[in-house]
Write a protein that holds these residues in place. Sequence first.
Motif, PDB file in Angstrom:
ATOM      1  N   ASN A 165       0.800  -1.228   0.000  1.00 47.66           N
ATOM      2  CA  ASN A 165       0.000   0.000   0.000  1.00 47.66           C
ATOM      3  C   ASN A 165       0.829   1.273   0.000  1.00 47.66           C
ATOM      4  N   ALA A 166       2.088   1.176   0.376  1.00 42.26           N
ATOM      5  CA  ALA A 166       2.957   2.349   0.388  1.00 42.26           C
ATOM      6  C   ALA A 166       3.465   2.710  -1.006  1.00 42.26           C
ATOM      7  N   HIS A 167       3.083   1.921  -2.014  1.00 39.01           N
ATOM      8  CA  HIS A 167       3.625   2.121  -3.366  1.00 39.01           C
ATOM      9  C   HIS A 167       2.517   2.394  -4.376  1.00 39.01           C
ATOM     10  N   PRO A 168       2.757   3.365  -5.271  1.00 35.66           N
ATOM     11  CA  PRO A 168       1.745   3.683  -6.281  1.00 35.66           C
ATOM     12  C   PRO A 168       1.740   2.718  -7.467  1.00 35.66           C
ATOM     13  N   ASN A 169       2.857   1.981  -7.644  1.00 37.83           N
ATOM     14  CA  ASN A 169       2.960   1.084  -8.796  1.00 37.83           C
ATOM     15  C   ASN A 169       4.001  -0.003  -8.528  1.00 37.83           C
ATOM     16  N   SER A 170       4.083  -0.953  -9.446  1.00 36.34           N
ATOM     17  CA  SER A 170       5.001  -2.077  -9.246  1.00 36.34           C
ATOM     18  C   SER A 170       6.467  -1.647  -9.346  1.00 36.34           C
ATOM     19  N   ARG A 171       6.752  -0.641 -10.144  1.00 36.37           N
ATOM     20  CA  ARG A 171       8.142  -0.171 -10.243  1.00 36.37           C
ATOM     21  C   ARG A 171       8.624   0.326  -8.879  1.00 36.37           C
ATOM     22  N   SER A 172       7.834   1.155  -8.232  1.00 38.48           N
ATOM     23  CA  SER A 172       8.183   1.657  -6.908  1.00 38.48           C
ATOM     24  C   SER A 172       8.335   0.503  -5.912  1.00 38.48           C
ATOM     25  N   PHE A 173       7.406  -0.431  -5.973  1.00 44.49           N
ATOM     26  CA  PHE A 173       7.445  -1.598  -5.093  1.00 44.49           C
ATOM     27  C   PHE A 173       8.732  -2.396  -5.312  1.00 44.49           C
ATOM     28  N   GLU A 205      23.734 -13.425 -17.135  1.00 40.38           N
ATOM     29  CA  GLU A 205      22.837 -14.528 -16.785  1.00 40.38           C
ATOM     30  C   GLU A 205      21.999 -14.246 -15.546  1.00 40.38           C
ATOM     31  N   ASN A 206      22.502 -13.400 -14.666  1.00 41.38           N
ATOM     32  CA  ASN A 206      21.803 -13.085 -13.422  1.00 41.38           C
ATOM     33  C   ASN A 206      21.078 -11.747 -13.476  1.00 41.38           C
ATOM     34  N   VAL A 207      20.849 -11.234 -14.678  1.00 39.21           N
ATOM     35  CA  VAL A 207      20.168  -9.954 -14.840  1.00 39.21           C
ATOM     36  C   VAL A 207      18.755 -10.188 -15.372  1.00 39.21           C
ATOM     37  N   LEU A 208      17.814  -9.551 -14.714  1.00 37.69           N
ATOM     38  CA  LEU A 208      16.434  -9.526 -15.175  1.00 37.69           C
ATOM     39  C   LEU A 208      16.150  -8.113 -15.667  1.00 37.69           C
ATOM     40  N   ARG A 209      15.730  -7.969 -16.912  1.00 36.84           N
ATOM     41  CA  ARG A 209      15.387  -6.649 -17.458  1.00 36.84           C
ATOM     42  C   ARG A 209      13.871  -6.533 -17.479  1.00 36.84           C
ATOM     43  N   VAL A 210      13.359  -5.600 -16.703  1.00 35.85           N
ATOM     44  CA  VAL A 210      11.911  -5.404 -16.588  1.00 35.85           C
ATOM     45  C   VAL A 210      11.507  -4.233 -17.473  1.00 35.85           C
ATOM     46  N   LYS A 211      10.440  -4.481 -18.257  1.00 39.65           N
ATOM     47  CA  LYS A 211       9.898  -3.435 -19.115  1.00 39.65           C
ATOM     48  C   LYS A 211       8.411  -3.346 -18.851  1.00 39.65           C
ATOM     49  N   TRP A 212       7.949  -2.154 -18.559  1.00 38.79           N
ATOM     50  CA  TRP A 212       6.509  -1.923 -18.330  1.00 38.79           C
ATOM     51  C   TRP A 212       5.883  -1.425 -19.618  1.00 38.79           C
ATOM     52  N   GLN A 213       4.653  -1.896 -19.908  1.00 37.78           N
ATOM     53  CA  GLN A 213       3.941  -1.454 -21.106  1.00 37.78           C
ATOM     54  C   GLN A 213       2.832  -0.508 -20.739  1.00 37.78           C
ATOM     55  N   GLN A 263      11.755 -13.805 -11.009  1.00 35.34           N
ATOM     56  CA  GLN A 263      11.071 -13.361 -12.232  1.00 35.34           C
ATOM     57  C   GLN A 263       9.558 -13.456 -12.057  1.00 35.34           C
ATOM     58  N   GLY A 264       9.099 -14.543 -11.473  1.00 34.73           N
ATOM     59  CA  GLY A 264       7.665 -14.689 -11.218  1.00 34.73           C
ATOM     60  C   GLY A 264       7.146 -13.639 -10.260  1.00 34.73           C
ATOM     61  N   PHE A 265       7.924 -13.342  -9.213  1.00 37.42           N
ATOM     62  CA  PHE A 265       7.513 -12.310  -8.256  1.00 37.42           C
ATOM     63  C   PHE A 265       7.369 -10.953  -8.948  1.00 37.42           C
ATOM     64  N   ILE A 266       8.284 -10.637  -9.851  1.00 36.43           N
ATOM     65  CA  ILE A 266       8.233  -9.357 -10.566  1.00 36.43           C
ATOM     66  C   ILE A 266       6.942  -9.259 -11.382  1.00 36.43           C
ATOM     67  N   LEU A 267       6.649 -10.295 -12.138  1.00 36.14           N
ATOM     68  CA  LEU A 267       5.433 -10.289 -12.952  1.00 36.14           C
ATOM     69  C   LEU A 267       4.186 -10.294 -12.078  1.00 36.14           C
ATOM     70  N   GLY A 268       4.259 -11.000 -10.948  1.00 35.93           N
ATOM     71  CA  GLY A 268       3.141 -11.000 -10.007  1.00 35.93           C
ATOM     72  C   GLY A 268       2.915  -9.625  -9.401  1.00 35.93           C
ATOM     73  N   ALA A 269       3.998  -8.894  -9.144  1.00 39.29           N
ATOM     74  CA  ALA A 269       3.862  -7.530  -8.617  1.00 39.29           C
ATOM     75  C   ALA A 269       3.158  -6.649  -9.642  1.00 39.29           C
ATOM     76  N   ALA A 270       3.535  -6.779 -10.904  1.00 38.07           N
ATOM     77  CA  ALA A 270       2.854  -6.003 -11.955  1.00 38.07           C
ATOM     78  C   ALA A 270       1.372  -6.359 -11.986  1.00 38.07           C
ATOM     79  N   ASP A 271       1.053  -7.644 -11.875  1.00 37.91           N
ATOM     80  CA  ASP A 271      -0.351  -8.078 -11.854  1.00 37.91           C
ATOM     81  C   ASP A 271      -1.111  -7.430 -10.699  1.00 37.91           C
ATOM     82  N   VAL A 272      -0.507  -7.451  -9.521  1.00 41.03           N
ATOM     83  CA  VAL A 272      -1.150  -6.911  -8.316  1.00 41.03           C
ATOM     84  C   VAL A 272      -1.456  -5.431  -8.473  1.00 41.03           C
TER      85      VAL A 272
END
Length: 176
Positions: A85-93, A168-176, A142-151
């Motif tokens: 609740n302290a975050h306006p979006n998944s990026r902030s979270f 290999e240990n980098v996850l690149r997140v892109k928001w649409q 990776q699943g947690f990141i996508l789940g955060a976007a879903d939430v």
Amino acid sequence: MKGVVFNILEEVVEKNHGAEAWDELLDAANVGGTYTSLGSYPDTDMLALVQAASAHLGITPAELLHRFGRDAMPILKERYPALFNAHPNSRSFILSVNSIIHPEVLKLYPGAICPHFQMKENADGTLDMTYSSQRHLIDLAQGFILGAADVFGERATVERFPPGSGKENVLRVKWQ
């Protein structure tokens, strides 16, 4: 691994496959199955559950961890709304994971082993997250990141870099 992770896995399994599926999974994995949220349990129990579930579903352990992370996020939001609740979006979270979320996890579950992420915000709006953990559960992250976007009602993709790329240990997140 903390029992709360097993509890959430149990909830995800029962939600997606029925109450008896959890008992069947415990039997197939040959693990005890009595997990209290504050308890600590061998990582091998989780690995056995992942192997058994992936074999049963006909998917790779990586895909299973990815699905579990994504399905777990709404449960985590329900259990720990203040973290969300302290975050306006998944990026902030997501950007708060090292400085706010994991310290709060450690308050609730002393002794938990949390991964660490080195964050790099790119000029194109993507976020590179370099994953570091002794457990090597980047697929779960990776699943947690996508789940955060879903939430947060958002759409995101997570790019994985191929072996040998040096990322290999980098996850690149892109928001649409």
